[in-house]
Design an enzyme around this catalytic site. Sequence first.
Site, PDB file in Angstrom:
ATOM      1  N   CYS A 175       1.019  -1.320  -0.009  1.00 47.34           N
ATOM      2  CA  CYS A 175      -0.030  -0.036  -0.101  1.00 47.34           C
ATOM      3  C   CYS A 175       0.967   1.304   0.053  1.00 47.34           C
ATOM      4  O   CYS A 175       1.710   1.704  -1.011  1.00 47.34           O
ATOM      5  CB  CYS A 175      -0.899  -0.013   1.035  1.00 47.34           C
ATOM      6  SG  CYS A 175      -2.401   1.057   0.649  1.00 47.34           S
TER       7      CYS A 175
ATOM      8  N   GLU B 209      -1.600  -9.221   3.434  1.00 47.21           N
ATOM      9  CA  GLU B 209      -1.393  -9.584   4.839  1.00 47.21           C
ATOM     10  C   GLU B 209      -2.771 -10.090   5.277  1.00 47.21           C
ATOM     11  O   GLU B 209      -2.946 -10.569   6.154  1.00 47.21           O
ATOM     12  CB  GLU B 209      -0.474  -8.798   5.838  1.00 47.21           C
ATOM     13  CG  GLU B 209      -1.346  -7.384   6.063  1.00 47.21           C
ATOM     14  CD  GLU B 209      -1.090  -6.204   5.159  1.00 47.21           C
ATOM     15  OE1 GLU B 209      -0.848  -6.585   3.951  1.00 47.21           O
ATOM     16  OE2 GLU B 209      -1.318  -5.135   5.465  1.00 47.21           O
TER      17      GLU B 209
ATOM     18  N   HIS C 203      -3.419  -5.052   0.234  1.00 48.53           N
ATOM     19  CA  HIS C 203      -3.030  -5.486   1.460  1.00 48.53           C
ATOM     20  C   HIS C 203      -2.833  -7.000   1.512  1.00 48.53           C
ATOM     21  O   HIS C 203      -3.866  -7.675   1.991  1.00 48.53           O
ATOM     22  CB  HIS C 203      -3.601  -4.974   2.829  1.00 48.53           C
ATOM     23  CG  HIS C 203      -3.258  -3.287   2.999  1.00 48.53           C
ATOM     24  ND1 HIS C 203      -2.602  -3.066   3.968  1.00 48.53           N
ATOM     25  CD2 HIS C 203      -4.042  -2.510   2.494  1.00 48.53           C
ATOM     26  CE1 HIS C 203      -2.684  -1.825   3.840  1.00 48.53           C
ATOM     27  NE2 HIS C 203      -3.802  -1.310   3.302  1.00 48.53           N
TER      28      HIS C 203
END
Length: 534
Positions: A383, A511, A509
């Site tokens: 990001c 994650e 993102h």
Amino acid sequence: MKLVFVSGGVISGLGKGITASSIGRLLKARGLVVSAIKIDPYLNIDAGTMNPFEHGEVYVLDDGGEVDLDLGNYERFIDLQLGRDHNITTGKIYKTVIENERRGDYLGKTVQIIPHITDEIKRRIMKVARESGSDVTIVELGGTVGDIESMPFLEAARQLGRDLGKEENVMYIHTTLVPIMGSVGEEKTKPTQRSVKDLMGLGIKPDMIIARSSEPIVDAARRKIAMFCDVDEDYVISLPDAKSIYEVPLTLERQGVADRVIDKMKLRPLTTKRNMKEWETFLNNVLNPKKEVCIALVGKYTSLADSYLSHLEAFAHAGAKRGCRVKVKFVDSDDLLLKDPSSVLDGAHGIVIPGGFGMRGVEGKIVAARHARENRIPFLGVCLGFQIATIEICRHVLGLKDANSTEFAPETCDPVICLMNEQKGMEDMGATMRLGAQAVKIADGSKAAALYGSKDVSERHRHRFEVNQAYIERLEKAGWRFTGRSDDGSRMEIGELEGHPYFVASQFHPEFKSRPERPSPLHQGLVDAAIGRI
Ligand code: GLN
């Protein structure tokens, strides 16, 4: 409808979320359909406007909900996909009740905490439990019993016990602290007794007590808690500090927690055998790594590890897959401006720049990206990290020395990162970013395609700015190839640097979708490249 309420007593930070997620995992392992709700008693509508320094990361869901990081634990432990309604806050409850009142829904009545606020809490819990189609929904009550803010939620939990039936449809689990004092290591049960009294004073009698302590508690303490708190002895569970949070489900399993919940709630599991094989293998890899790599995480919220929780988890998942421990070293980006970057980043086999907002720390992150690019150190930008990598390449490869994001330099002559069109004129800060899961198309033959093993992926977003289309051709010519795009190719989602072992960044993102059994592909790529350097 069956609900398991998990409350906490004595102090906050007992790991209630991990405990509740672990119970969910165990029930799921027996073939039950499990869902989860987190209640946060604060007045914010959602976590989107909360400072990561204070509260840890803002976790993003598929539907764009910006929620408490505990929802991440539920998704990772139980392998669920939750929506924003699974995070209930005081702000959401009051907003609805006040809107109802203004509309005239209460027909001249005095609007009160009981029944109007409690009814709205109950309505939301039941709606989510029903719509999730689950056999059992775990409801974690944030905060500590006794807090003013938690009162309406505890009252709603009590009433739901009456409404649905305490015998088998509602179960109350209370997590408390048992301190171990002095050189003889005596367990002190008084705080637990006090806390259970508080809970009983509110009309809730716990069915199970989970005693957190530094060491396992002895049988005498277990008996004492059972006696004074009026629960069965085998419903007093000892949960000592663990080396890894991923041990918790197995510690609970050994004491029969899932069986107790199943018995008490008369649940009908598909299997009486637990299916935790994959989990055990994963945990074994976490606890007994064969090698270790160090990843430098360059950020500005580095004083609180929870600010980057999902990255830490994604690295744990990706590392475990290779039998490797990933040590994450937090680097304050400002240090890179004050000291020699080689010494600050010394020992790091890879570098990650995570998401972030605002100007502070940006120039230090640009130094880190440059250091990774020039020294061929594996690099992942996420990001803001993706935007930083793009600015760095513009400045030092294309020679556009003032290249910047309009977030940090609104008047720059090279606005290589700029506000997305739909963001222009937006005034409210809450829930107005480009949020949630969006489809991304990945280019054939790219590193990303190999890592994802697919050309069509869906990843979660949380941003206002993006790569300015006017610079794309020049950037790609310089080797910064946009191998992931969305919205018919108009939005840049992944960048990969040609000729570098691993210099990859994404606007989304990755994650947030990482799971023990399915690590984030881009984190896996970084870890693998880092392992290649040891
Ligand atoms: N501040 C940047 C933006 O809004 C990056 C956001 C982030 O890293 N989550 O686009």
